[in-house]
Design an enzyme around this catalytic site. Structure first.
Site, short mmCIF file in Angstrom:
data_model
loop_
_atom_site.label_atom_id
_atom_site.label_comp_id
_atom_site.label_asym_id
_atom_site.label_seq_id
_atom_site.Cartn_x
_atom_site.Cartn_y
_atom_site.Cartn_z
N HIS A 296 -15.04 -1.49 9.22
CA HIS A 296 -14.39 -1.42 7.91
C HIS A 296 -14.83 -2.53 6.96
CE1 HIS A 296 -11.94 1.84 9.29
NE2 HIS A 296 -11.71 1.15 10.40
N ARG B 261 -8.62 -8.07 -7.60
CA ARG B 261 -9.47 -9.26 -7.64
C ARG B 261 -10.86 -8.85 -8.10
NH1 ARG B 261 -9.55 -7.37 -2.19
NH2 ARG B 261 -11.64 -6.60 -1.77
N LYS C 114 0.82 -1.21 0.00
CA LYS C 114 0.00 0.00 0.00
C LYS C 114 0.86 1.27 0.00
CE LYS C 114 -3.39 -2.78 -0.04
NZ LYS C 114 -3.96 -3.11 -1.35
N GLU D 77 -2.56 14.73 8.96
CA GLU D 77 -3.07 14.66 7.59
C GLU D 77 -4.41 15.39 7.50
OE1 GLU D 77 -3.43 10.40 6.85
OE2 GLU D 77 -5.54 10.46 7.39
#
Lengths: 507, 165
Positions: free
Chosen positions: A238, A295, A119, A203
């Site tokens: 999530h 996928r 990632k 952030e």
């Protein structure tokens, strides 16, 4: 016409294995199932044309064992492997081993899986290609000026997060520069107390984010297209629960812009086959790249409903070396589609996993209703695997009608013996914030914590139905239940309980 | 006329069922409910002018019902305790059981801790998901029978409490 492959091995189980086998059937290709001990009587095993036992129930000894999968493919004369989702779907070693054994892996190249599986590295690569990322600091710093500069550049509000992170500890939302100094100190203190590590970074804070993903298809001839978006903002831990397309948050202009960036992400990664590019979208129409999934996704059917494309068939065609067909370049979104995931979990009790035997099973039918299911009556739901049992998908001309159709279809979908979260999902979709399209990733947290328990309304009817079921089970269905694998069936006299014929004198 | 008893929320409800032709007429307390069989486990009825389809099945002493996606598990009163969720069925508030077989991930309390009702006691992992098990009553932790990493079933209490009077 010669089929695209001689035979395809489906390296997965349950609903997605069956979905892939259906695509094989559409293309006239025989399919091979693999199954573990726990799945020896499963639906997917008997759905394929052949099946191979690959080991014990534990995934590591069966569905995750690459060499067993490869051997099963060779032993049955397969020339391709479809991995489904989960298990080995995003494992570059399986893709690599397929190449070595001259088997076609129906998915991207090992290199693309490796790049996008990392990632951090993939985000750096995408940022270099001009794909927007959530603005923020790359590393922690002791210098408050660096926080101030980053915050100014990103724009307030910003979020200070603990590097060791988790559970909201060491996390501070900062709305303006005056608050920054105090918030930074507080976050460091909290992080130190919670994790014994005061490393924090900053952030941009995304207000009311939505999860928007784009389906992409890329062939081996340099053609890459997107097949529009899916919104999967309704999430719990999530884990997406309800997905829909189109997203109410996108107009044609934003859709075109995000879609073009999704294609760019795929091209930058050297991607081929089907994949999904995930973005966070904020209220002002800014979007940020999160990751690309290499996928077929759980929620792919909603894209199929609005476009008429069979994505798994396209995966197989691409893997066989065909070019994307002309009509794929001229797709439109027709109507609205929603998917609800049917998990074996108790929606009324903190989504506790639910196990047991499926005692009764009946799927809804009707125009625009699709069920992708891996379960049958009599089957045991165990703790061995992911709790997803089935997916219910509906398609209607408008979002409003799709919601209505989904609620009716969920009510008509009867699964007895294990608990599900059907009622929870219905309550989500009937919530005014959902019907108004204000579906943000914090929806469940913000709107679903104080639900009304409706069971009391139905208590008399429930007891009445229980009494009738006791009578009917007593007569003819005992034999049938034992056939479907029910536990030892006691004699009718044992199960009927207290009763008496004639006057209703209760003993 | 057939009579049945079921437990709903610690209360025992008595029913009387009569079959008239194909229709079941069920008396529960003050109300009479008519159910028409559609198939073996599906019945239709009218509530507030709307026809509803109810699914119902019985296995051992438990009936499983779905009415508009609201799920019920109704048991007949019984002295026996069935295997799964034995502790819960017996209503032993001083014992904390795993809701299903799994692995203890983390113990959140230790012997001697005072706990309140609904306080998180232990995290148990099953089906790849972590579940927090809450205390059913106020009290003091008397015993902790498992450690993190241990496999647990649903019959042996993970934690035992000394209840506050």
């Amino acid at each position: 016409m010669k089929p695209l492959f001689n035979k395809i091995l489906v390296a997965n189980r349950s609903e997605i294995a069956i979905r892939v086998m259906n695509a094989c059937r559409t293309l006239g290709i025989p399919s091979v199932a693999v199954y573990s001990d726990a799945d020896s009587n499963s639906k997917h095993r008997y759905y394929a044309d052949e099946s191979v036992h690959i080991g014990a129930s534990s995934p590591r000894e069966s569905y995750l064992d690459i060499e067993k999968i490869i051997n099963a493919a060779k032993q049955t004369g397969c020339d391709a492997i479809h991995p489904g989702y989960g298990f080995l779907a995003e494992n570059p070693i399986l893709a690599q081993r397929c190449e070595e054994e001259k088997l076609t892996f129906i998915g991207p190249s090992p290199d693309a899986i490796r790049l996008l599986g990392n990632k951090v590295a993939s985000r750096v690569k995408m940022a270099d290609a001009g794909i927007p990322l959530i603005p923020g600091m790359k590393d922690s710093s002791a210098d408050i000026n660096l926080y101030r500069e980053t915050a100014q550049k990103a724009g307030y509000p910003v979020l200070i997060k603990a590097a060791a992170g988790g559970g909201g500890k060491g996390m501070r939302i900062v709305n303006s520069e005056d608050e920054l100094g105090a918030a930074l100190e507080a976050a460091r203190r909290e992080a130190k107390n919670a994790f014994d590590d005061d490393t924090v970074y900053l952030e941009k804070y995304i207000v009311n984010p939505r999860h928007i993903e784009f389906q992409v298809l890329a062939d081996n001839h340099g053609n890459t297209i997107h097949v529009f978006e899916r919104e999967g903002s309704i999430q719990r831990r999530h884990q997406k629960s309800i997905e829909e397309t189109p997203s109410v948050a996108l107009d044609d202009e934003l859709r075109a812009k995000m879609g073009a960036d999704a294609v760019k992400v795929a091209k930058t990664a050297g991607y081929r086959n089907a994949g999904t590019v995930e973005f966070l979208l904020d209220e002002t129409g800014h979007y940020y790249f999160l990751e690309m999934n290499t996928r077929i996704q759980v929620e792919h059917p909603i894209t199929e409903m609005v476009t008429g494309v069979d994505l798994v068939v396209e995966q197989i065609r691409i893997a066989a070396g065909l070019e994307l067909s002309e009509q794929l370049h001229h797709l439109t979104q027709r109507g609205h589609a929603i998917e609800c995931r049917i998990y074996a979990e108790d929606g009324e009790n903190n989504f506790m996993p639910s196990t047991g035997k499926i005692l009764f099973y009946s799927e809804p039918v009707g125009p625009g209703i699709r069920v992708d299911s891996g379960i049958v009556a009599g089957m045991d739901i165990t703790i061995d695997y992911d709790p997803i049992m089935a997916k219910l998908i509906v398609h209607a001309p408008t979002r409003e009608l799709a919601i209505k159709k989904m609620v009716d279809a969920l009510n008509a979908y009867k699964i007895l013996g294990v608990r599900t979260s059907k009622k929870f999902m219905i309550d989500c979709m009937l919530h005014p914030e959902f019907t108004a399209g204000r579906t943000y990733t914090n929806f469940i947290e913000n709107h679903m914590s104080n639900r009304e328990d409706e069971s009391n309304t139905y208590r008399h009817l429930a007891v009445a139905a229980a009494a009738v079921a006791s009578m009917t089970t007593n007569s003819k269905s005992t034999a049938q239940l034992s056939e479907t694998g029910g536990a030892t069936i006691p004699s009718p006299w044992e199960i009927i309980g207290a009763w008496q014929i004639g006057d209703s004198i209760h003993v | 006329m057939y009579n049945f008893e079921f437990i709903y929320d610690d209360e025992t409800l008595t029913t009387a069922v009569e079959k008239q032709g194909e229709t079941f007429r069920v008396t529960v307390g003050e109300s009479t409910i008519e159910l028409q069989p559609i198939s073996e486990n599906l019945f239709s009825t009218i509530i507030d002018g709307q026809r509803k389809v109810v699914a119902a099945v019985r296995s051992k002493d438990t009936c499983y019902i779905d009415i508009d996606s609201v799920l019920f598990e109704l048991r007949e009163p019984s002295d026996d305790i069935y295997g799964a969720g034995a502790g819960d069925a017996a209503g032993e508030k001083d014992k904390v059981f795993a809701p299903m077989p799994g692995k203890v991930v983390k113990l959140l309390v230790a012997v001697g801790d005072e706990v309140t009702e609904k306080q998180p006691m232990v995290i148990v992992e099953a089906m790849k998901m972590e579940n927090t098990v809450l205390s059913k009553a106020k009290g003091t932790v008397k015993a902790v029978n498992f450690a993190a990493g241990d496999q647990v079933d649903t019959d042996t209490p993970i934690i035992e409490l000394e209840l506050e009077e």
